[in-house]
Design a protein around this motif. Sequence first.
Motif, PDB file in Angstrom:
ATOM      1  N   ILE A 227       0.835  -1.200   0.000  1.00  0.00           N
ATOM      2  CA  ILE A 227       0.000   0.000   0.000  1.00  0.00           C
ATOM      3  C   ILE A 227       0.869   1.250   0.000  1.00  0.00           C
ATOM      4  N   MET A 228       1.900   1.251   0.836  1.00  0.00           N
ATOM      5  CA  MET A 228       2.768   2.426   0.934  1.00  0.00           C
ATOM      6  C   MET A 228       3.602   2.622  -0.325  1.00  0.00           C
ATOM      7  N   SER A 229       4.165   1.536  -0.850  1.00  0.00           N
ATOM      8  CA  SER A 229       5.020   1.667  -2.031  1.00  0.00           C
ATOM      9  C   SER A 229       4.212   2.022  -3.276  1.00  0.00           C
ATOM     10  N   PHE A 230       3.066   1.360  -3.461  1.00  0.00           N
ATOM     11  CA  PHE A 230       2.229   1.646  -4.627  1.00  0.00           C
ATOM     12  C   PHE A 230       1.594   3.034  -4.509  1.00  0.00           C
ATOM     13  N   GLY A 231       1.098   3.353  -3.313  1.00  0.00           N
ATOM     14  CA  GLY A 231       0.508   4.673  -3.106  1.00  0.00           C
ATOM     15  C   GLY A 231       1.523   5.780  -3.248  1.00  0.00           C
ATOM     16  N   GLY A 232       2.740   5.534  -2.763  1.00  0.00           N
ATOM     17  CA  GLY A 232       3.790   6.541  -2.896  1.00  0.00           C
ATOM     18  C   GLY A 232       4.227   6.730  -4.333  1.00  0.00           C
ATOM     19  N   ALA A 233       4.292   5.611  -5.073  1.00  0.00           N
ATOM     20  CA  ALA A 233       4.725   5.674  -6.475  1.00  0.00           C
ATOM     21  C   ALA A 233       3.720   6.403  -7.349  1.00  0.00           C
ATOM     22  N   THR A 234       2.449   6.298  -7.017  1.00  0.00           N
ATOM     23  CA  THR A 234       1.407   6.912  -7.842  1.00  0.00           C
ATOM     24  C   THR A 234       0.969   8.260  -7.257  1.00  0.00           C
ATOM     25  N   LEU A 235       0.197   8.215  -6.191  1.00  0.00           N
ATOM     26  CA  LEU A 235      -0.335   9.447  -5.602  1.00  0.00           C
ATOM     27  C   LEU A 235       0.757  10.312  -4.977  1.00  0.00           C
ATOM     28  N   GLY A 236       1.692   9.662  -4.273  1.00  0.00           N
ATOM     29  CA  GLY A 236       2.754  10.411  -3.609  1.00  0.00           C
ATOM     30  C   GLY A 236       3.588  11.222  -4.575  1.00  0.00           C
ATOM     31  N   ASN A 237       4.086  10.580  -5.622  1.00  0.00           N
ATOM     32  CA  ASN A 237       4.904  11.288  -6.610  1.00  0.00           C
ATOM     33  C   ASN A 237       4.101  12.350  -7.350  1.00  0.00           C
ATOM     34  N   ALA A 238       2.826  12.082  -7.599  1.00  0.00           N
ATOM     35  CA  ALA A 238       1.984  13.062  -8.287  1.00  0.00           C
ATOM     36  C   ALA A 238       1.814  14.316  -7.428  1.00  0.00           C
ATOM     37  N   LEU A 239       1.539  14.114  -6.121  1.00  0.00           N
ATOM     38  CA  LEU A 239       1.314  15.244  -5.230  1.00  0.00           C
ATOM     39  C   LEU A 239       2.580  16.042  -4.954  1.00  0.00           C
ATOM     40  N   ILE A 240       3.719  15.363  -4.926  1.00  0.00           N
ATOM     41  CA  ILE A 240       4.967  16.022  -4.565  1.00  0.00           C
ATOM     42  C   ILE A 240       5.659  16.670  -5.763  1.00  0.00           C
ATOM     43  N   TYR A 241       5.680  15.962  -6.888  1.00  0.00           N
ATOM     44  CA  TYR A 241       6.458  16.426  -8.027  1.00  0.00           C
ATOM     45  C   TYR A 241       5.633  16.977  -9.199  1.00  0.00           C
ATOM     46  N   VAL A 242       4.531  16.315  -9.506  1.00  0.00           N
ATOM     47  CA  VAL A 242       3.823  16.623 -10.757  1.00  0.00           C
ATOM     48  C   VAL A 242       2.820  17.759 -10.610  1.00  0.00           C
ATOM     49  N   TYR A 243       1.864  17.626  -9.693  1.00  0.00           N
ATOM     50  CA  TYR A 243       0.809  18.629  -9.569  1.00  0.00           C
ATOM     51  C   TYR A 243       1.337  20.028  -9.232  1.00  0.00           C
ATOM     52  N   PRO A 244       2.294  20.159  -8.283  1.00  0.00           N
ATOM     53  CA  PRO A 244       2.820  21.499  -8.008  1.00  0.00           C
ATOM     54  C   PRO A 244       3.463  22.139  -9.240  1.00  0.00           C
ATOM     55  N   ALA A 245       4.144  21.335 -10.053  1.00  0.00           N
ATOM     56  CA  ALA A 245       4.784  21.870 -11.256  1.00  0.00           C
ATOM     57  C   ALA A 245       3.737  22.364 -12.251  1.00  0.00           C
ATOM     58  N   ILE A 246       2.668  21.590 -12.399  1.00  0.00           N
ATOM     59  CA  ILE A 246       1.585  21.982 -13.315  1.00  0.00           C
ATOM     60  C   ILE A 246       0.921  23.278 -12.834  1.00  0.00           C
ATOM     61  N   MET A 247       0.688  23.374 -11.525  1.00  0.00           N
ATOM     62  CA  MET A 247       0.056  24.577 -10.978  1.00  0.00           C
ATOM     63  C   MET A 247       0.960  25.802 -11.138  1.00  0.00           C
ATOM     64  N   LEU A 248       2.265  25.619 -10.907  1.00  0.00           N
ATOM     65  CA  LEU A 248       3.199  26.724 -11.069  1.00  0.00           C
ATOM     66  C   LEU A 248       3.237  27.192 -12.523  1.00  0.00           C
ATOM     67  N   LYS A 249       3.289  26.245 -13.436  1.00  0.00           N
ATOM     68  CA  LYS A 249       3.319  26.587 -14.863  1.00  0.00           C
ATOM     69  C   LYS A 249       2.073  27.372 -15.258  1.00  0.00           C
ATOM     70  N   SER A 250       0.909  26.946 -14.768  1.00  0.00           N
ATOM     71  CA  SER A 250      -0.336  27.632 -15.077  1.00  0.00           C
ATOM     72  C   SER A 250      -0.363  29.041 -14.489  1.00  0.00           C
ATOM     73  N   THR A 251       0.146  29.152 -13.250  1.00  0.00           N
ATOM     74  CA  THR A 251       0.163  30.461 -12.584  1.00  0.00           C
ATOM     75  C   THR A 251       1.055  31.449 -13.327  1.00  0.00           C
ATOM     76  N   VAL A 252       2.255  31.020 -13.690  1.00  0.00           N
ATOM     77  CA  VAL A 252       3.192  31.900 -14.403  1.00  0.00           C
ATOM     78  C   VAL A 252       2.643  32.262 -15.782  1.00  0.00           C
ATOM     79  N   LYS A 253       1.990  31.308 -16.422  1.00  0.00           N
ATOM     80  CA  LYS A 253       1.389  31.577 -17.729  1.00  0.00           C
ATOM     81  C   LYS A 253       0.315  32.649 -17.628  1.00  0.00           C
ATOM     82  N   ASN A 254      -0.488  32.587 -16.570  1.00  0.00           N
ATOM     83  CA  ASN A 254      -1.551  33.574 -16.375  1.00  0.00           C
ATOM     84  C   ASN A 254      -1.014  34.960 -16.054  1.00  0.00           C
ATOM     85  N   LEU A 255       0.212  35.009 -15.520  1.00  0.00           N
ATOM     86  CA  LEU A 255       0.825  36.308 -15.242  1.00  0.00           C
ATOM     87  C   LEU A 255       1.189  37.050 -16.521  1.00  0.00           C
ATOM     88  N   GLY A 256       1.418  36.279 -17.584  1.00  0.00           N
ATOM     89  CA  GLY A 256       1.746  36.879 -18.875  1.00  0.00           C
ATOM     90  C   GLY A 256       3.049  37.655 -18.828  1.00  0.00           C
TER      91      GLY A 256
END
Length: 292
Positions: A227-256
Amino acid sequence: REVAMIGLTLTVILPLCLLKNLSSLAPFSLAGIAAMLYMAVAMAIRFFDGSYSSADSGLAMDLAESLRPTIGTKGASAVFSSNAFILICMLSTAYMAHFNAPKFYLELENNTIARWNTVVATSFSISILFFIGIAALGFATFGSASNGFILNNYSTKDTLMGISRAAVAFALIFTYPLVFVGLRDGLLELLKVPKEERTDVKVNNFSYIILGLVTAVAMKMTDISFIMSFGGATLGNALIYVYPAIMLKSTVKNLGDDATTAQKLEVYLAMAFAALGIGMGCIGTKQAIGSL
């Protein structure tokens, strides 16, 4: 096991998950930290007093063969094994509740950025130290026989570690609502339920459904390491590495044109981390499934 889980869920976890203000859990969170600290100290005592120094002596004799200490000879070179990604993914679960950050910020007394930074730096530092200390002590004591839930490796006749089990149970119970509320609120957002329609009755009914489903799954799943390894590999990595990067990219894009050069460069760095997270997640997921 099933009866105990149902009883605990109905009498303790459910009322906690229905709380409207998580600040009331603050004293219990501090007690939970104390409980985890006790466990770390207890593990250190058992490591240094040699109670589990070999598979055929001391308290280790009370353990099943698969739980007795098995110390290998690979040393630090073992970190280059692909199985190390399972550990990395497990570590990712340490920060899977950080989607609650906005809620914690709003409930923080005198919530200035300076005070918030102090809270984040302190809590992350404590989490890192706990993970390093407990992981190192557990693996140094039991080696490759280390169980996904390390307390399973200790004898049931070991009073010191018996208290640790109770302490960890206390910590888990009172931190459960922190993750649950994030899940519930996130699902409400995904379902696009307007805030004005989120009455106490509707939110409570939704909580009953989610908690029931989660408990039903928990009753069937017994391998916490998967549970920990599979959850960390999927949800954990998404929450730590992927989603914040996507949100930052969107925010900077909106700043123009108002976005600074530093912010634009930070986007590239964040996307690099996102790619790293996806890569580790794919390998970790493969290794977790392969360990079944």
